[in-house]
Design a protein around this motif. Structure first.
Motif, PDB file in Angstrom:
ATOM      1  N   ARG A 130       0.835  -1.206   0.000  1.00  0.00           N
ATOM      2  CA  ARG A 130       0.000   0.000   0.000  1.00  0.00           C
ATOM      3  C   ARG A 130       0.868   1.253   0.000  1.00  0.00           C
ATOM      4  NH1 ARG A 130      -2.830  -3.362   3.538  1.00  0.00           N
ATOM      5  NH2 ARG A 130      -1.908  -2.399   5.380  1.00  0.00           N
ATOM      6  N   ALA A 131       2.036   1.139   0.642  1.00  0.00           N
ATOM      7  CA  ALA A 131       2.892   2.324   0.765  1.00  0.00           C
ATOM      8  C   ALA A 131       3.681   2.608  -0.500  1.00  0.00           C
ATOM      9  CB  ALA A 131       3.858   2.148   1.940  1.00  0.00           C
ATOM     10  N   GLY A 132       3.979   1.558  -1.264  1.00  0.00           N
ATOM     11  CA  GLY A 132       4.890   1.714  -2.387  1.00  0.00           C
ATOM     12  C   GLY A 132       4.499   2.783  -3.368  1.00  0.00           C
ATOM     13  N   ALA A 133       3.231   2.860  -3.674  1.00  0.00           N
ATOM     14  CA  ALA A 133       2.788   3.794  -4.701  1.00  0.00           C
ATOM     15  C   ALA A 133       2.610   5.215  -4.180  1.00  0.00           C
ATOM     16  CB  ALA A 133       1.476   3.306  -5.309  1.00  0.00           C
ATOM     17  N   MET A 134       2.618   5.401  -2.838  1.00  0.00           N
ATOM     18  CA  MET A 134       2.329   6.737  -2.320  1.00  0.00           C
ATOM     19  C   MET A 134       3.292   7.181  -1.226  1.00  0.00           C
ATOM     20  SD  MET A 134      -1.180   5.648  -0.377  1.00  0.00           S
ATOM     21  CE  MET A 134      -1.267   4.206   0.677  1.00  0.00           C
ATOM     22  N   MET A 135       4.393   6.448  -1.022  1.00  0.00           N
ATOM     23  CA  MET A 135       5.355   6.836   0.009  1.00  0.00           C
ATOM     24  C   MET A 135       6.068   8.119  -0.406  1.00  0.00           C
ATOM     25  SD  MET A 135       8.556   4.707   1.636  1.00  0.00           S
ATOM     26  CE  MET A 135       7.499   3.471   2.394  1.00  0.00           C
ATOM     27  N   THR A 136       6.052   9.106   0.477  1.00  0.00           N
ATOM     28  CA  THR A 136       6.735  10.360   0.198  1.00  0.00           C
ATOM     29  C   THR A 136       8.216  10.223   0.504  1.00  0.00           C
ATOM     30  OG1 THR A 136       6.462  11.248   2.429  1.00  0.00           O
ATOM     31  CG2 THR A 136       4.635  11.589   0.882  1.00  0.00           C
ATOM     32  N   PHE A 137       8.990  11.196   0.044  1.00  0.00           N
ATOM     33  CA  PHE A 137      10.418  11.174   0.318  1.00  0.00           C
ATOM     34  C   PHE A 137      10.676  11.359   1.809  1.00  0.00           C
ATOM     35  CE2 PHE A 137      14.283  11.320  -2.411  1.00  0.00           C
ATOM     36  CZ  PHE A 137      13.760  10.568  -3.451  1.00  0.00           C
ATOM     37  N   ASP A 138       9.851  12.179   2.474  1.00  0.00           N
ATOM     38  CA  ASP A 138       9.990  12.353   3.923  1.00  0.00           C
ATOM     39  C   ASP A 138       9.839  11.023   4.641  1.00  0.00           C
ATOM     40  OD1 ASP A 138      10.487  15.052   3.973  1.00  0.00           O
ATOM     41  OD2 ASP A 138       8.362  15.585   4.021  1.00  0.00           O
ATOM     42  N   GLU A 139       8.814  10.245   4.265  1.00  0.00           N
ATOM     43  CA  GLU A 139       8.566   8.951   4.900  1.00  0.00           C
ATOM     44  C   GLU A 139       9.679   7.956   4.579  1.00  0.00           C
ATOM     45  OE1 GLU A 139       3.676   9.275   4.715  1.00  0.00           O
ATOM     46  OE2 GLU A 139       4.818   8.363   3.073  1.00  0.00           O
ATOM     47  N   ALA A 140      10.140   7.956   3.342  1.00  0.00           N
ATOM     48  CA  ALA A 140      11.220   7.050   2.951  1.00  0.00           C
ATOM     49  C   ALA A 140      12.488   7.361   3.730  1.00  0.00           C
ATOM     50  CB  ALA A 140      11.474   7.150   1.450  1.00  0.00           C
ATOM     51  N   LEU A 141      12.795   8.652   3.886  1.00  0.00           N
ATOM     52  CA  LEU A 141      13.991   9.051   4.620  1.00  0.00           C
ATOM     53  C   LEU A 141      13.865   8.664   6.094  1.00  0.00           C
ATOM     54  CD1 LEU A 141      16.711  10.492   4.725  1.00  0.00           C
ATOM     55  CD2 LEU A 141      15.481  12.626   5.114  1.00  0.00           C
ATOM     56  N   ALA A 142      12.675   8.858   6.671  1.00  0.00           N
ATOM     57  CA  ALA A 142      12.464   8.512   8.078  1.00  0.00           C
ATOM     58  C   ALA A 142      12.674   7.019   8.309  1.00  0.00           C
ATOM     59  CB  ALA A 142      11.059   8.924   8.511  1.00  0.00           C
TER      60      ALA A 142
END
Length: 339
Positions: free
Chosen positions: A80-92
């Motif tokens: 579910r996250a793959g298509a909408m993960m933001t860069f902020d979330e990925a970095l966190a």
């Protein structure tokens, strides 16, 4: 993620458990069986390509055909996250993964391994100069322990999973424990798992024993076997892990009693206590080049280790019994090094 994306993910083989791939026509055939609206092979291929760019799907070429499967772990929350993960979330997520240096966070983070993979894939695809700054951020931050670095024993992940599951479900745990004095032990024992505590790089299971009031500490790296039993137990209402650790100071090793500790520091050795006090009632003052600090602390082996770490840069003024103990120890040291 669209409904069609979810349906494609559902029919794809899982790379974690299945080695096979499916061709685009095969995926199309499976999807259209339950589709409410017509879907073309071309549409399926377009969605697969997009899912691959988000790190959820992996592709291989077989001749002129493309074959696909779901990337290992790319399901549930990760999907579910793959298509909408933001860069902020990925970095966190990547920062959490890199700087969780303690053992327990590292062990429980296995459940997020697929999310970490999605985050890594997201950071590798910056879409703007600003996102490129994000992708380089992790390489600009470091964390280093303030203590002397030791190589602590590794905990078996499968045993940790068994113990943590029994702790979560409040089920009795049968285990074979091998302490230092009985390293070949084969006799199992049944404990009531009450908590997990990490202290100085070592992880302990706090286990109760039926008929015994006080719980026991077991080092997790000395666990040889573990099995959660079907039988549940009632978690004792009188036990508080926080009190066990913070108030009873059970991990201070050989706790004795509260004392009023009075110290005299030289060469700025104790200046850090001005920002990180050793006691709630700490008082401090300076006389010349010396820093005087006093406060109520728990007398223990850990306190002694801490005092010894300052060497000649601290003098214990009180209590008198602790001062006499360290004086005798200094005399023994002089006997070792004096000549």
């Amino acid at each position: 993620m669209s409904e069609l994306d979810r349906e494609i993910m559902r029919v794809l083989p899982d790379g974690a458990t299945q080695g096979n791939y499916l061709s685009t026509p095969e995926i199309h055939q499976r999807v259209v069986q339950d589709a409410l609206e017509p879907v073309t092979v071309r549409t399926i291929n377009r969605h697969l390509t997009r899912l691959a760019t988000t790190g959820l799907v992996e592709m291989q070429e077989r001749g002129n055909a493309l074959e696909w499967r779901r990337k290992a772990g790319a399901s549930g929350m990760a999907a579910r996250a793959g298509a909408m993960m933001t860069f902020d979330e990925a970095l966190a997520l990547q920062t959490l993964r890199r700087f969780s240096s303690r053992q327990i966070p590292g062990l429980v983070a296995d459940a997020l391994s697929s999310m970490f993979g999605v985050a890594e894939a997201r950071l590798q695809r910056p879409n703007s100069p600003n996102e490129q700054h994000y992708s380089r951020w992790a390489s600009k931050v470091a964390v280093e322990s303030g203590g002397f670095a030791l190589s602590y024993p590794v905990i078996d992940r499968e045993l940790f999973a068994v113990v943590s599951k029994a702790l979560f479900e409040e089920r009795k745990l049968e285990m074979v424990y091998r302490p230092r004095h009985n390293a070949d032990n084969e006799t199992p024992k049944v404990v009531l798992p009450l908590g997990l505590v990490e202290v100085g790089g070592l992880v302990y299971l706090i286990g109760g024993t039926e008929g015994k009031q006080e719980p026991t500490m077991y080092r997790m790296d000395r666990l040889w076997q573990a099995k959660a039993l079907p039988e549940a137990f009632s978690y004792p209402a009188t036990f508080s892990l926080e009190q066990y650790v913070k108030q009873q100071r059970r991990f201070d090793f050989m706790v004795e009693k509260e004392v009023l500790l009075k110290l005299k520091f030289f060469d700025s050795a104790g200046d850090h206590l001005l920002e990180a006090p050793m006691a709630m009632d700490q008082k401090d003052s300076r006389k010349g080049d010396a820093l005087y600090v006093q406060g109520t602390v728990m007398l223990s082996q850990r306190l002694r280790w801490w005092l010894r770490s300052f060497g000649p840069n601290v003098e214990v003024l009180g209590p008198a019994s602790l001062r006499a103990e360290l004086v005798a120890e200094a005399a023994r040291l002089y006997g070792m090094y004096g000549n």
